[in-house]
Design a protein around this motif. Sequence first.
Motif, PDB file in Angstrom:
ATOM      1  N   LEU A  68       0.788  -1.231   0.000  1.00  0.00           N
ATOM      2  CA  LEU A  68       0.000   0.000   0.000  1.00  0.00           C
ATOM      3  C   LEU A  68       0.820   1.281   0.000  1.00  0.00           C
ATOM      4  N   TYR A  69       2.122   1.180  -0.111  1.00  0.00           N
ATOM      5  CA  TYR A  69       2.935   2.399  -0.178  1.00  0.00           C
ATOM      6  C   TYR A  69       2.622   3.166  -1.465  1.00  0.00           C
ATOM      7  N   ASN A  70       3.017   4.431  -1.502  1.00  0.00           N
ATOM      8  CA  ASN A  70       2.755   5.240  -2.691  1.00  0.00           C
ATOM      9  C   ASN A  70       3.307   4.545  -3.938  1.00  0.00           C
ATOM     10  N   ASP A  71       2.440   4.368  -4.929  1.00  0.00           N
ATOM     11  CA  ASP A  71       2.772   3.678  -6.180  1.00  0.00           C
ATOM     12  C   ASP A  71       3.036   2.190  -5.977  1.00  0.00           C
ATOM     13  N   GLY A  72       2.647   1.646  -4.813  1.00  0.00           N
ATOM     14  CA  GLY A  72       2.804   0.221  -4.562  1.00  0.00           C
ATOM     15  C   GLY A  72       1.836  -0.603  -5.401  1.00  0.00           C
ATOM     16  N   PRO A  73       1.970  -1.941  -5.372  1.00  0.00           N
ATOM     17  CA  PRO A  73       1.156  -2.808  -6.243  1.00  0.00           C
ATOM     18  C   PRO A  73      -0.345  -2.726  -5.975  1.00  0.00           C
ATOM     19  N   ALA A  74      -0.749  -2.336  -4.748  1.00  0.00           N
ATOM     20  CA  ALA A  74      -2.185  -2.215  -4.457  1.00  0.00           C
ATOM     21  C   ALA A  74      -2.579  -0.763  -4.184  1.00  0.00           C
ATOM     22  N   TYR A  75      -1.706   0.166  -4.487  1.00  0.00           N
ATOM     23  CA  TYR A  75      -2.004   1.583  -4.246  1.00  0.00           C
ATOM     24  C   TYR A  75      -2.994   2.082  -5.290  1.00  0.00           C
ATOM     25  N   ALA A  76      -3.831   3.027  -4.891  1.00  0.00           N
ATOM     26  CA  ALA A  76      -4.791   3.635  -5.810  1.00  0.00           C
ATOM     27  C   ALA A  76      -4.988   5.095  -5.414  1.00  0.00           C
ATOM     28  N   THR A  77      -5.338   5.898  -6.380  1.00  0.00           N
ATOM     29  CA  THR A  77      -5.616   7.313  -6.112  1.00  0.00           C
ATOM     30  C   THR A  77      -7.118   7.509  -5.939  1.00  0.00           C
ATOM     31  N   GLY A  78      -7.494   8.625  -5.300  1.00  0.00           N
ATOM     32  CA  GLY A  78      -8.902   8.922  -5.075  1.00  0.00           C
ATOM     33  C   GLY A  78      -9.327  10.165  -5.823  1.00  0.00           C
ATOM     34  N   ALA A  79     -10.109  11.001  -5.170  1.00  0.00           N
ATOM     35  CA  ALA A  79     -10.588  12.241  -5.779  1.00  0.00           C
ATOM     36  C   ALA A  79      -9.923  13.432  -5.094  1.00  0.00           C
ATOM     37  N   GLU A  80      -8.622  13.322  -4.899  1.00  0.00           N
ATOM     38  CA  GLU A  80      -7.904  14.377  -4.199  1.00  0.00           C
ATOM     39  C   GLU A  80      -7.949  15.682  -4.978  1.00  0.00           C
ATOM     40  N   LEU A  81      -8.029  16.771  -4.241  1.00  0.00           N
ATOM     41  CA  LEU A  81      -8.008  18.096  -4.842  1.00  0.00           C
ATOM     42  C   LEU A  81      -6.556  18.513  -5.083  1.00  0.00           C
ATOM     43  N   PRO A  82      -6.308  19.370  -6.074  1.00  0.00           N
ATOM     44  CA  PRO A  82      -4.954  19.901  -6.253  1.00  0.00           C
ATOM     45  C   PRO A  82      -4.510  20.647  -4.997  1.00  0.00           C
ATOM     46  N   ALA A  83      -3.231  20.578  -4.697  1.00  0.00           N
ATOM     47  CA  ALA A  83      -2.710  21.167  -3.458  1.00  0.00           C
ATOM     48  C   ALA A  83      -3.013  22.655  -3.365  1.00  0.00           C
ATOM     49  N   VAL A  84      -2.883  23.374  -4.463  1.00  0.00           N
ATOM     50  CA  VAL A  84      -3.160  24.815  -4.455  1.00  0.00           C
ATOM     51  C   VAL A  84      -4.621  25.066  -4.098  1.00  0.00           C
ATOM     52  N   GLU A  85      -5.521  24.243  -4.631  1.00  0.00           N
ATOM     53  CA  GLU A  85      -6.947  24.402  -4.330  1.00  0.00           C
ATOM     54  C   GLU A  85      -7.231  24.139  -2.849  1.00  0.00           C
ATOM     55  N   VAL A  86      -6.534  23.187  -2.268  1.00  0.00           N
ATOM     56  CA  VAL A  86      -6.729  22.892  -0.840  1.00  0.00           C
ATOM     57  C   VAL A  86      -6.275  24.072   0.020  1.00  0.00           C
ATOM     58  N   VAL A  87      -5.121  24.653  -0.307  1.00  0.00           N
ATOM     59  CA  VAL A  87      -4.645  25.823   0.443  1.00  0.00           C
ATOM     60  C   VAL A  87      -5.662  26.957   0.332  1.00  0.00           C
ATOM     61  N   ASN A  88      -6.200  27.177  -0.859  1.00  0.00           N
ATOM     62  CA  ASN A  88      -7.219  28.218  -1.045  1.00  0.00           C
ATOM     63  C   ASN A  88      -8.475  27.918  -0.232  1.00  0.00           C
ATOM     64  N   LEU A  89      -8.893  26.644  -0.211  1.00  0.00           N
ATOM     65  CA  LEU A  89     -10.075  26.249   0.544  1.00  0.00           C
ATOM     66  C   LEU A  89      -9.893  26.534   2.038  1.00  0.00           C
ATOM     67  N   ILE A  90      -8.736  26.182   2.562  1.00  0.00           N
ATOM     68  CA  ILE A  90      -8.464  26.419   3.985  1.00  0.00           C
ATOM     69  C   ILE A  90      -8.470  27.913   4.282  1.00  0.00           C
ATOM     70  N   GLN A  91      -7.899  28.672   3.377  1.00  0.00           N
ATOM     71  CA  GLN A  91      -7.864  30.125   3.544  1.00  0.00           C
ATOM     72  C   GLN A  91      -9.274  30.710   3.534  1.00  0.00           C
ATOM     73  N   GLN A  92     -10.127  30.222   2.640  1.00  0.00           N
ATOM     74  CA  GLN A  92     -11.491  30.739   2.501  1.00  0.00           C
ATOM     75  C   GLN A  92     -12.397  30.335   3.654  1.00  0.00           C
ATOM     76  N   THR A  93     -11.998  29.327   4.424  1.00  0.00           N
ATOM     77  CA  THR A  93     -12.824  28.859   5.543  1.00  0.00           C
ATOM     78  C   THR A  93     -12.208  29.195   6.903  1.00  0.00           C
ATOM     79  N   GLY A  94     -11.296  30.140   6.906  1.00  0.00           N
ATOM     80  CA  GLY A  94     -10.775  30.643   8.170  1.00  0.00           C
ATOM     81  C   GLY A  94      -9.804  29.739   8.878  1.00  0.00           C
ATOM     82  N   GLY A  95      -9.033  28.951   8.128  1.00  0.00           N
ATOM     83  CA  GLY A  95      -8.085  28.037   8.732  1.00  0.00           C
ATOM     84  C   GLY A  95      -6.642  28.414   8.458  1.00  0.00           C
TER      85      GLY A  95
END
Length: 342
Positions: free
Chosen positions: A130-157
């Motif tokens: 299960l390590y990153n890029d391991g044989p059973a690893y999979a990606t989800g619906a993660e947001l781009p990092a820049v979008e996450v920083v903006n989201l935290i900023q917009q919600t007072g975090g």
Amino acid sequence: MAGVPAAMQAARKYGMRVIPGIEISAKIVQRGGALSTTTEEPVHILAYYGCCGPSNCGQLERKLAEVRAGRFNRAKEMVRKLKVLQKPIKWENVLRIAGEGVAPGRPHVARALFEAGHVDSVGQAFTKYLYNDGPAYATGAELPAVEVVNLIQQTGGVSVLAHPWALKDPIPLIEQLANVGLHGVEVYRSDGRHPVFGTVAEACNLAKIGGSDFHARGDPEETDLGAIALPAGALHEFLKLADPVWSSAVEHILQDFAEGTLEGIGKDNESCFMEKVEMWKGDICVTNIHLPGEEEEVMCLRLSPWLSKEERQMLDKVASRFGLRSTLLEDEDHTALAVYRQ
């Protein structure tokens, strides 16, 4: 953040302060190479909120719901890959381990692998499958990092990049995120302050904090909960940076309450101000109280008793500016500011 209300209630009994937070899985997209390939790398960004929780709760919840939905699909894909690897586990076991209402993640899949006898420990599930890029690893619906920083900023975090040493090329990312509003970076870990990231944080004018990144994986190399020697000075600098961000968030909450647009705040149905309140992502709730001279109960917004006397006085003025009235609610150990519409 479903566990935040219970944590804050428990901590209040012992006079402890809890800083509500969440670790958001994000991604960075890299393009290039001779074949113009596109690769994604997971990155974790921490959001720290004040005692009254985030502002714009609806916006935050909608984005987190997208991520949670992606986590279910990601876990299912890991289960599918494990079956192909002839290490089958049952989906219902993953859900049971995660718990009711919890989006399953890698730790839950790892625990299911251990219970099925495919690995000797939860930690081994990560190192083998299960390590990153391991044989059973999979990606989800993660947001781009820049979008996450903006989201935290917009919600007072306050946004902090977690464990940057785990990334392939972290320094350009830190510089990029600092330019869009990142507040800090994890620098302190079990072996002390990381020299490289401490220097980078100072160059980018970022707060330097640390965390154990404890996920109960059962890995002997995993740092125990709270086992980071974070200097008092680093915590002081973090809080000095965070306080104006959190104060601004409470102002937005008061404005939304005054305008009748406040989303996601729990209702105190027990008519008891300090106990048995249903709080949502922060120590704050809507409750009905009897005021002197009033025949009927008045609905008010009760703010966190962790606000200092100076903060309560400042917010009292803010409430007045939005056309709200205020009162103090007190019991033997706590005093909290409550606001209501005139």
